[in-house]
Design a protein around this motif. Structure first.
Motif, PDB file in Angstrom:
ATOM      1  N   VAL A   1       7.739  39.763  32.571  1.00 20.14           N
ATOM      2  CA  VAL A   1       9.152  38.542  32.436  1.00 20.14           C
ATOM      3  C   VAL A   1       8.742  37.601  33.310  1.00 20.14           C
ATOM      4  O   VAL A   1       8.683  36.367  33.327  1.00 20.14           O
ATOM      5  CB  VAL A   1      10.224  39.060  33.213  1.00 20.14           C
ATOM      6  CG1 VAL A   1      11.457  38.126  33.430  1.00 20.14           C
ATOM      7  CG2 VAL A   1      10.634  40.337  32.009  1.00 20.14           C
ATOM      8  N   LEU A   2       7.517  38.132  33.962  1.00 20.30           N
ATOM      9  CA  LEU A   2       7.384  36.959  35.456  1.00 20.30           C
ATOM     10  C   LEU A   2       6.290  36.263  35.166  1.00 20.30           C
ATOM     11  O   LEU A   2       5.589  35.098  35.037  1.00 20.30           O
ATOM     12  CB  LEU A   2       6.623  37.901  36.780  1.00 20.30           C
ATOM     13  CG  LEU A   2       7.738  38.213  37.724  1.00 20.30           C
ATOM     14  CD1 LEU A   2       7.028  38.705  38.399  1.00 20.30           C
ATOM     15  CD2 LEU A   2       8.843  36.985  38.286  1.00 20.30           C
TER      16      LEU A   2
ATOM     17  N   VAL B   1      10.788  43.714  40.604  1.00 17.98           N
ATOM     18  CA  VAL B   1      11.453  42.533  41.542  1.00 17.98           C
ATOM     19  C   VAL B   1      12.063  42.002  41.065  1.00 17.98           C
ATOM     20  O   VAL B   1      12.879  42.247  40.019  1.00 17.98           O
ATOM     21  CB  VAL B   1       9.850  41.281  41.047  1.00 17.98           C
ATOM     22  CG1 VAL B   1       9.832  40.293  41.409  1.00 17.98           C
ATOM     23  CG2 VAL B   1       8.459  42.064  41.520  1.00 17.98           C
ATOM     24  N   PHE B   2      13.016  41.226  41.793  1.00 20.33           N
ATOM     25  CA  PHE B   2      13.954  40.119  41.662  1.00 20.33           C
ATOM     26  C   PHE B   2      14.339  39.057  42.855  1.00 20.33           C
ATOM     27  O   PHE B   2      13.700  38.884  44.282  1.00 20.33           O
ATOM     28  CB  PHE B   2      15.204  40.923  41.551  1.00 20.33           C
ATOM     29  CG  PHE B   2      15.906  41.344  43.035  1.00 20.33           C
ATOM     30  CD1 PHE B   2      16.659  41.398  44.178  1.00 20.33           C
ATOM     31  CD2 PHE B   2      14.897  42.976  43.392  1.00 20.33           C
ATOM     32  CE1 PHE B   2      17.133  41.607  45.206  1.00 20.33           C
ATOM     33  CE2 PHE B   2      15.522  43.479  44.646  1.00 20.33           C
ATOM     34  CZ  PHE B   2      16.217  42.422  45.781  1.00 20.33           C
TER      35      PHE B   2
ATOM     36  N   ILE C   1       4.663  34.389  40.746  1.00 21.14           N
ATOM     37  CA  ILE C   1       4.857  35.541  41.881  1.00 21.14           C
ATOM     38  C   ILE C   1       5.183  36.738  41.528  1.00 21.14           C
ATOM     39  O   ILE C   1       4.316  37.299  40.294  1.00 21.14           O
ATOM     40  CB  ILE C   1       6.738  35.483  41.386  1.00 21.14           C
ATOM     41  CG1 ILE C   1       7.807  34.465  41.566  1.00 21.14           C
ATOM     42  CG2 ILE C   1       7.687  36.861  42.210  1.00 21.14           C
ATOM     43  CD1 ILE C   1       9.509  34.064  40.920  1.00 21.14           C
ATOM     44  N   GLY C   2       4.318  37.723  42.314  1.00 29.06           N
ATOM     45  CA  GLY C   2       3.420  38.435  42.721  1.00 29.06           C
ATOM     46  C   GLY C   2       2.072  38.774  42.098  1.00 29.06           C
ATOM     47  O   GLY C   2       1.682  37.355  41.499  1.00 29.06           O
ATOM     48  N   GLN C   3       1.437  39.551  41.342  1.00 30.44           N
ATOM     49  CA  GLN C   3       0.313  39.801  40.757  1.00 30.44           C
ATOM     50  C   GLN C   3      -0.271  39.872  39.258  1.00 30.44           C
ATOM     51  O   GLN C   3      -0.236  40.433  39.001  1.00 30.44           O
ATOM     52  CB  GLN C   3      -0.160  40.550  41.119  1.00 30.44           C
ATOM     53  CG  GLN C   3      -2.021  40.663  41.175  1.00 30.44           C
ATOM     54  CD  GLN C   3      -2.266  42.356  42.243  1.00 30.44           C
ATOM     55  OE1 GLN C   3      -1.509  42.944  42.630  1.00 30.44           O
ATOM     56  NE2 GLN C   3      -3.733  42.203  43.417  1.00 30.44           N
TER      57      GLN C   3
ATOM     58  N   PHE D   1      15.109  35.715  35.135  1.00 22.05           N
ATOM     59  CA  PHE D   1      15.934  37.100  35.932  1.00 22.05           C
ATOM     60  C   PHE D   1      15.012  38.972  35.679  1.00 22.05           C
ATOM     61  O   PHE D   1      15.681  39.238  34.913  1.00 22.05           O
ATOM     62  CB  PHE D   1      16.762  37.577  35.331  1.00 22.05           C
ATOM     63  CG  PHE D   1      17.928  36.300  35.521  1.00 22.05           C
ATOM     64  CD1 PHE D   1      18.752  35.781  36.839  1.00 22.05           C
ATOM     65  CD2 PHE D   1      17.990  35.622  34.383  1.00 22.05           C
ATOM     66  CE1 PHE D   1      19.425  34.972  37.492  1.00 22.05           C
ATOM     67  CE2 PHE D   1      18.625  34.230  35.301  1.00 22.05           C
ATOM     68  CZ  PHE D   1      19.488  34.227  36.840  1.00 22.05           C
ATOM     69  N   PRO D   2      14.396  38.703  35.762  1.00 23.04           N
ATOM     70  CA  PRO D   2      13.129  39.926  35.643  1.00 23.04           C
ATOM     71  C   PRO D   2      13.703  41.284  36.676  1.00 23.04           C
ATOM     72  O   PRO D   2      13.505  42.641  35.666  1.00 23.04           O
ATOM     73  CB  PRO D   2      11.599  40.424  37.150  1.00 23.04           C
ATOM     74  CG  PRO D   2      12.163  38.819  37.899  1.00 23.04           C
ATOM     75  CD  PRO D   2      13.562  38.008  37.146  1.00 23.04           C
TER      76      PRO D   2
END
Length: 299
Positions: free
Chosen positions: A279-280, A77-78, A234-236, A298-299
């Motif tokens: 990170v997220l 992911v970015f 962000i995301g799951q 910054f993943p």
């Protein structure tokens, strides 16, 4: 489980929360294809419908991180920052040139390595990414993976460049043709409880997500999007997974983020996707009540 209740009128929105609605805006701004070249390393092959504005080496490294050759498949992911785009419809700057803001884009890249004895390295590695203003990019994962597998199909060997272009264009058009589901209006307290439950539990419960169907080449794909999405969610991601991994070190990370210190996550021999998730998840330690934390990530 909490029952959904229909509220009269439009309920007040929680700070930092975004309700999923039917939207006319495009869901995907860019589709990017990257590949590992034995001589050049990670390179960008296609950006559709136009270049993202980011440096090719940044995109390639974000989509195919160091060590990706050791796994058959993984994902990263970015994010692409908010910028002003020349020549688009929107407000006019001095001199009459049209300018429009591009929102922060959340990008999900899936990569796949296939064995091939005809190449020196013994395998071919490709990555396909979509860049979306939506934070629930995980909902697009199933169709990205199917499109990625199509890039390795035997038909691609006849005219690989034309085949790549067709796949990239079709993925872009398919995702932008989606109609997102609408959520029932919920009282603010229920929004808060739904969001807290999703972040802490190991698996999503059906009543917390909304059904979304994506049709890819006559194949219906069922996926789900969250009814409520936090600004920095962000995301799951699951905050509980971060706690389980770091245990007593959890509070050190929390304090470092509050003090705006740099926190580096190192995952030796771990999938890139797992490191990205941690990170997220770190964003959610302080958001809410703080907002805009993802701009420092910054993943």
């Amino acid at each position: 489980p909490i029952q959904r209740e229909r509220a009269s009128g439009t309920p007040a929105q929680l700070p930092g929360c975004d309700r999923v609605k039917n939207m006319s805006k495009k869901h995907v701004w860019y589709v990017v294809l990257a590949e590992f070249d034995l001589i050049e390393g990670s390179v960008i092959r296609r950006q559709h419908p136009e270049p993202t504005g980011a440096a090719d080496n940044f995109l390639a490294e974000a989509m195919l991180p160091e060590g990706s050759h050791s796994r058959s498949e993984d994902e990263t992911v970015f994010m692409l920052p908010k910028i002003i785009i020349e020549g688009k419809s929107g407000g006019k700057a001095a001199g009459g040139n049209e300018k429009a803001p591009r929102p922060v884009l959340h990008c999900l890249s899936c990569f796949l390595a296939k064995k091939d004895d005809k190449v020196k390295r013994g395998s071919v590695t490709k990555a396909l990414a979509v860049c979306s203003p939506h934070t629930f990019i995980h909902a697009f994962r199933p169709v990205i993976r199917l499109a990625l597998k199509e890039l390795f199909s035997p038909i691609s060997k006849a005219d690989p460049k034309a085949h790549e272009l067709r796949i990239v264009q079709e993925l872009y058009d398919t995702l932008n043709g989606l109609t997102l589901p609408s959520a029932y209006p919920l009282p603010p307290i229920h929004e808060s409880l739904y969001r807290a439950a999703r972040l802490r539990e190991a698996h999503n419960r059906p009543f917390q997500d909304l059904d979304l169907k994506i049709t890819w080449r006559s194949r219906d794909i069922s996926t789900r999007v969250p009814a409520i999405v936090g600004e920095d969610e962000i995301g799951q991601v699951k905050l509980i997974n971060l706690l389980k991994r770091f245990k007593t070190g959890f509070m050190k990370i929390f304090n470092a983020i509050l003090l705006e210190r740099r926190v580096l996550f190192i995952g030796h021999n771990l999938p890139a996707s797992e490191v990205c998730q941690h990170v997220l998840a770190a964003c959610l330690m302080v958001s809410p009540p703080l907002s805009g934390v993802k701009e420092r990530v910054f993943p």
